[in-house]
Design an enzyme around this catalytic site. Structure first.
Site, PDB file in Angstrom:
ATOM      1  N   GLU C  60       0.767  -1.291   0.155  1.00 21.12           N
ATOM      2  CA  GLU C  60      -0.078  -0.027   0.108  1.00 21.12           C
ATOM      3  C   GLU C  60       0.912   1.252  -0.050  1.00 21.12           C
ATOM      4  O   GLU C  60       0.544   2.192  -0.680  1.00 21.12           O
ATOM      5  CB  GLU C  60      -1.045  -0.114   1.416  1.00 21.12           C
ATOM      6  CG  GLU C  60      -2.100  -1.012   1.081  1.00 21.12           C
ATOM      7  CD  GLU C  60      -1.563  -2.410   1.473  1.00 21.12           C
ATOM      8  OE1 GLU C  60      -0.466  -2.527   1.896  1.00 21.12           O
ATOM      9  OE2 GLU C  60      -2.482  -3.458   1.554  1.00 21.12           O
ATOM     10  N   HIS C 129     -10.239  -4.769  10.541  1.00 23.63           N
ATOM     11  CA  HIS C 129     -11.071  -4.688   9.544  1.00 23.63           C
ATOM     12  C   HIS C 129     -12.287  -4.038   9.694  1.00 23.63           C
ATOM     13  O   HIS C 129     -13.541  -4.233   8.855  1.00 23.63           O
ATOM     14  CB  HIS C 129     -11.257  -5.936   8.928  1.00 23.63           C
ATOM     15  CG  HIS C 129     -10.061  -6.645   8.046  1.00 23.63           C
ATOM     16  ND1 HIS C 129      -8.652  -6.970   8.568  1.00 23.63           N
ATOM     17  CD2 HIS C 129      -9.671  -6.829   6.807  1.00 23.63           C
ATOM     18  CE1 HIS C 129      -7.888  -7.441   7.906  1.00 23.63           C
ATOM     19  NE2 HIS C 129      -8.509  -7.342   6.839  1.00 23.63           N
TER      20      HIS C 129
HETATM   21  C1  LIG Z   1      -1.999  -4.879   4.663  1.00 23.28           C
HETATM   22  C2  LIG Z   1      -3.052  -5.558   4.027  1.00 23.28           C
HETATM   23  N1  LIG Z   1      -3.256  -5.378   2.742  1.00 23.28           N
HETATM   24  C3  LIG Z   1      -4.047  -6.256   2.432  1.00 23.28           C
HETATM   25  C4  LIG Z   1      -5.101  -7.026   3.057  1.00 23.28           C
HETATM   26  C5  LIG Z   1      -6.393  -7.818   2.371  1.00 23.28           C
HETATM   27  N2  LIG Z   1      -5.871  -9.030   2.010  1.00 23.28           N
HETATM   28  C6  LIG Z   1      -6.033 -10.069   2.912  1.00 23.28           C
HETATM   29  S1  LIG Z   1      -5.334 -11.513   2.614  1.00 23.28           S
HETATM   30  C7  LIG Z   1      -4.649 -10.850   1.191  1.00 23.28           C
HETATM   31  C8  LIG Z   1      -4.013 -11.694   0.344  1.00 23.28           C
HETATM   32  C9  LIG Z   1      -2.675 -12.265   1.012  1.00 23.28           C
HETATM   33  O1  LIG Z   1      -1.977 -12.993   0.064  1.00 23.28           O
HETATM   34  P1  LIG Z   1      -0.863 -13.914   0.608  1.00 23.28           P
HETATM   35  O2  LIG Z   1       0.199 -13.289   1.382  1.00 23.28           O
HETATM   36  O3  LIG Z   1      -0.361 -14.741  -0.636  1.00 23.28           O
HETATM   37  O4  LIG Z   1      -1.440 -15.093   1.467  1.00 23.28           O
HETATM   38  P2  LIG Z   1      -2.646 -16.059   1.369  1.00 23.28           P
HETATM   39  O5  LIG Z   1      -4.046 -15.490   1.296  1.00 23.28           O
HETATM   40  O6  LIG Z   1      -2.316 -16.409  -0.168  1.00 23.28           O
HETATM   41  O7  LIG Z   1      -2.513 -17.164   2.167  1.00 23.28           O
HETATM   42  C10 LIG Z   1      -5.028  -9.717   1.150  1.00 23.28           C
HETATM   43  C11 LIG Z   1      -4.698  -8.824  -0.137  1.00 23.28           C
HETATM   44  C12 LIG Z   1      -4.722  -7.149   4.352  1.00 23.28           C
HETATM   45  N3  LIG Z   1      -5.383  -8.013   5.140  1.00 23.28           N
HETATM   46  N4  LIG Z   1      -3.617  -6.406   4.931  1.00 23.28           N
END
Ligand SMILES: Cc1ncc(C[n+]2csc(CCOP(=O)(O)OP(=O)(O)O)c2C)c(N)n1
Ligand SMILES: Cc1ncc(C[n+]2csc(CCOP(=O)(O)OP(=O)(O)O)c2C)c(N)n1
Ligand SMILES: [Mg+2]
Ligand SMILES: [Mg+2]
Lengths: 321, 326, 326, 321
Positions: C60, C129
């Site tokens: 971000e 959230h």
């Molecule tokens: C700082 C932040 N940005 C965006 C999100 C929204 N978000 C939650 S899970 C996710 C994807 C995370 O991807 P990854 O790190 O590959 O983990 P996975 O879900 O694949 O286990 C996102 C974008 C968040 N929770 N926190």
């Protein structure tokens, strides 16, 4: 580097050096206040980059940004006025040394937050890409900044979008009072480029010709649509981190050792050796720049302070899009 | 008692707490050899070594997060911010993590964590090195917020902060570091949180001021006194918890209040204090509570402009007269 | 007029502005193929391509900073935050950079930048959230702050935001996305900033409510009406600029006010609004302004607890009666 | 891996799988709400790490954290109760699925902010180092998190201080709906380790024995005072990112292909081949875990909601140090 460029780089370096010597002098005389970070010793990096960028190209800079600004075309008088907080300064006295900007000339600003300006170069490069121009953007930052998260995020984004941006890390061996090797996990910050699938190159930042080679290659890569480059310019700041720094963290010997690698002296010797400039011409150049800087001082000292009645101006852009 | 500068009072309390509790340690930028830009950690690395006085990379989010992990597992970190303006780069670790973890874990975690540093005007550092950040930490629950205005308070409140089992945001002021005062030598000298200090007695108007503004309020009070207005000056010392009682007691007597801080007026803690006074003390008020705070612009570099932005002695003086309808 | 959901109204305005101005583009996480978790960018990538609807890494601060650079150089980025709770990881780019650059550069830079996303309760997403972040952006000068409570306002205010040459924090609410309303088809339909909407006329008490709380205030007003109390309900729509005049005009009539928002009460925008009302409208007030906001704890996951934290219809009802001394 | 550990890993994987299948079922039946992120398909990573950590070692986890919690010793009943927001849950219903923690058992918590928990593992490792214990800390995070600035800052700090910490990136090919290669500048996130002068290893995250090798090596390194390791476990999540994900970003074929690499099936085949467990014993294990999960469901469903009167409890620690 052609002769004309050599002369340009030389004059730029000399202007930076003398501008900052003057700033230090004025600070010591209490004619100037605030945080003033000098790049004396590091002039080659800014000067070479400036020589190969066009007016329409962009830079983002740091708290140690006088050199970058001057290399990108800033006038010493308006810059000095800004250091004194005068209405005639680049920011009308609102920003001071750490925020000199000249957006119209492509200087998107010095930045007092370590790493804060790095992603702005990405954005300028993205803007060029979206608008379909051949502009490039250069982000200057220090060795210390390369440990901030924003460095990582920015380089990753630049790489996946193949942005025409060049990341120039001026490794001057210290982040404030902290030696780079005590807080940085790698000897060469340039190796981090591999983590973003971009070329990373270590360059002698006090050698204008080494800088030239690296910068030209990076500009070509950017303009060919191949994406970003990370250049680590090894260099050194001769003065304290800030005016008043007790410099408990390094030895005099170390500083003296680096002074022998002065980029300006090196270029002067080269020019004499290659008969580009004679000793007399070099002296004449010094005199010319001294005059320029004296005029800058005068301009700044005789400029008015901002009018307190205007203090709330320019928080917002007023008027239509 | 020993006469000490505000910065030295802070340094000494850190040293004393590190001596008496091996789980206390310090992390931050340029705190070792340099001893901090303002000397608040001077010579600590000499006494306690590099393990307990740790110079960090310029990576505020990283070291705050590291501090959180250490605090969760039995340590008591003190995290040093050279300028509190840098909290923004660590804001997620501060406000989504440190502030919330205990609650989100149902109380099954304890975070004894002090975040300390300085803020405000006084060094010509311009917009990103002169602002005040306390309102962020009073809005989102989880931190306690202290804001000492004198050397002795700095000592007493910092000791309480370090011994507290919660995250504490400890907000110093760069322009106060050189001020000095008698500070108790008692190695257990501590000032409880949530107890305001009445800095001056007065019956006509209550001036509530924080940090650097306390001194300006006292100056204004002297000037007011010459005009026959006796101001009571109250320094809340901690903003969370906030000692509303002491303020109300004063306003019951005076019927008038001015709240002054250096942070921006809009949505600053003055708004909260004024609102609480209205809610609980409406019947005492002979005039609306007036708030003073920085104007709604970034702190400018130019000293002339900076002076126009932050409340000065004259502004406080004027405001006090205004609420007294004089 | 077309009946549209709040989320669709937002989507459509983005699409229209992208059609009419090639410098407008969108960046954010999961906005392309998915069209955003709440559908606010649905199908935009199909129409405008991957260049102008850019899926970013989870970074971000990086993409906000990239947006700033683009805005400084002739583009008009819209930065999408899936949850506004994530502003904390980008806070330096938002509050030290976007908010301050124009001022620090002496007005010689323009930053047409919209940061938009949703916040608040309604999906059982727990503490990181479900929070509300508007107070950060009203405290530090530089952003304008909009907070639409209806589909039509979302459309009209977003168009104003996109066409504004300043950074705008555009705060949507997850629990409002499914609400629908008639929205003007006029591709220039815009609602100026700084104009509150009077959602309901009343003579006895003024209820000032934002975002999700507007609906609750209206419900409470219906219940109050049955008890003979006619509440005027005002939705400020933008918090910066803030339309104090409309509120004062109402309070001049009613003599009583309740301010309600979902953000934490302590140091929330309610404190600012209540303070401004007191400062400018003290003579109208028959009772102290009462504020309602989330209790001073992290938003809990349990729905039972969440309901106990955020003001409900009954709380507003009660508060209105309280200021009416009923 | 000795036989006992194989059995432990197997039971852990099965518990995670069945726990999450149950959670999904309950979600679909509206008995459970909020964000529930399932790690079905990725169980081997958590299970192997859990098997080689002791109670006193630490982990930090993510929004997709049920597996990590169970592998670190969480009871399915208290975990399921937390998913339902009940008073008997790990967080008394205050945290929900994304914040399950059990600090006393070394689980420093799931974390709903991508990357948010990574530095907490650093801190636990630093704490161990300062206290002079042989504890290690493991940080789990996703491929998406490896593009956040906090990843960079944390790894650099871990390296310079030689912290006993292990960074385990579960690369499940997507960050939410975004394919890893569209937002990540390198094919293997493990190569970024070189930017922090630590070993980086790509491992088949669905192969318990490959995981074993990498994890043991990293633990030894940590305990020998040599510092951190980055392990990238390539794996895949079978279910949507969240319950309700329309999965527009991938094909059914891709999912089916990965299902053939099921870590549980692979281990079951291995155990049968090596006569570690017979088919009957495997079936008995399934029955046993089914029962455990049914009990967890029952426990959760019959547990009370928190008392709204307690909503302000535990914002602060009350009482003396
Ligand atoms: C700082 C932040 N940005 C965006 C999100 C929204 N978000 C939650 S899970 C996710 C994807 C995370 O991807 P990854 O790190 O590959 O983990 P996975 O879900 O694949 O286990 C996102 C974008 C968040 N929770 N926190
Ligand atoms: C986010 C942030 N952290 C810390 C500082 C304080 N600070 C100013 S300059 C500096 C050192 C920067 O080092 P480097 O990036 O190497 O640049 P140099 O000063 O050597 O040119 C520090 C720590 C800051 N301005 N911003
Ligand atoms: Mg440096
Ligand atoms: Mg992933």
């Amino acid at each position: 580097m052609d002769k004309q460029t050599i002369l340009q780089v030389y004059e730029t370096m000399l202007t930076i050096r003398k501008f900052e010597e003057k700033a230090l002098h004025l600070f010591e005389e209490n004619k100037l206040r605030g945080s003033v970070h000098l790049s004396i010793g590091q002039e080659a990096v800014a000067a070479v980059v400036g020589a190969y960028l066009r007016d329409k190209d962009y830079i983002t800079s740091t708290h140690r940004g006088h050199g970058h600004a001057i290399a990108k075309g800033a006038r010493p008088d308006k810059a000095m006025a800004e250091l004194m907080g005068r209405e005639t300064g680049y920011c009308g006295g609102r920003g001071g040394s750490m925020h000199i900007a000249d957006v119209e000339k492509g200087n998107l600003g010095a930045n007092a937050i370590v790493g804060g300006g790095i992603p702005h170069a990405n954005g300028a490069a993205l803007s060029a890409q979206l608008r379909g121009t051949d502009q490039v953007a250069v982000s200057f930052f220090g060795d210390g900044a390369a440990n901030e998260g924003i460095f990582h995020e920015t380089l990753n984004i630049a790489s996946i979008w193949k942005l025409p941006v060049i990341f120039i890390c001026e490794n001057n061996q210290y982040g404030m009072t902290t030696a780079v090797d005590s807080v940085t996990s790698v000897k060469d910050i340039a190796v981090r480029a591999a983590g973003y699938d971009m070329p990373g190159e270590v360059v002698d930042g006090n050698d204008v010709f080494a800088m030239e080679k690296a910068v030209k290659k990076a500009i070509k890569r950017a303009q060919d649509g191949e994406g970003p480059t990370l250049i680590e310019a090894k260099t050194y700041r001769w003065k304290g981190h800030w005016t008043g720094d007790p410099e408990v963290y390094r030895t005099r010997d170390e500083v003296e050792e680096w002074k022998t690698k002065c980029p300006i002296k090196r270029l002067e010797k080269h020019m004499q050796d290659k008969k580009i400039l004679s000793l007399e011409q070099i002296e004449a150049t010094h005199t010319k720049i001294d005059k320029l800087i004296d005029e800058a001082e005068e301009f700044a000292l005789s400029s008015p302070d901002p009018d307190p009645a205007t203090v709330l101006d320019n928080v917002y852009y007023e008027g239509d899009k | 008692m020993s006469r000490k500068k505000y910065s030295v009072a802070i340094r000494d309390v850190i040293a004393e707490e590190m001596r008496s509790d091996p789980s206390v340690f310090v992390m931050g930028e340029d705190i070792g050899a340099l001893g901090g830009v303002f000397g608040c950690t001077r010579d600590l690395q000499k006494e306690f070594g590099k393990n307990r006085v740790r110079d960090t990379p310029i990576a505020e989010a990283g070291y705050v997060g590291t501090g959180i992990g250490a605090a969760l597992t039995g340590m008591r970190p003190i995290l040093d911010f050279m300028y509190l303006d840098f909290v923004y780069v660590a804001m997620d670790q501060l406000l989504n993590q440190a502030a919330k973890l205990r609650y989100m874990y149902g109380g099954r975690a304890t975070l004894p964590l002090v975040v300390r540093g300085q803020q405000g005007i006084g060094r010509g550092n311009a917009g990103t090195h002169s602002q005040s950040v306390e309102a962020f930490f009073t809005h989102i629950p989880g931190f306690k917020v202290a804001m000492p205005s004198t050397a002795s308070d700095a000592a007493g409140l910092l000791r309480t902060a370090i011994r507290d089992n919660n995250p504490v945001m400890f907000i110093e002021h760069k322009a106060l570091y050189a001020s000095s005062e008698e500070v108790p030598d008692d190695p257990n000298f501590a000032i409880p949180f949530g107890k305001a200090a009445v800095r001056r007695q007065g019956k006509d108007v209550t001036i509530i001021a924080t940090s650097l503004m306390v001194g300006r309020a006292l100056e204004a009070a002297e000037a007011l006194s010459k005009e026959g207005i006796e101001a009571e000056v109250i320094d809340p010392r901690t903003l969370l918890p906030l000692d509303l009682d002491t303020m109300l007691k004063s306003i019951e007597k005076t019927g008038r209040a001015v709240v002054v801080h250096e942070a921006h007026k809009n949505n600053g803690v003055g708004a909260e204090i004024a609102s609480q006074i209205m809610e609980a003390g409406f019947k005492f008020l002979d005039a609306p509570v007036v708030r003073l705070g920085a104007k709604a612009c970034t702190l400018p570099f130019s000293l002339v402009l900076e002076n126009a932005v932050v409340p000065g002695v004259d502004d406080i003086h004027e405001a006090a007269k205004q609420v007294c309808y004089k």
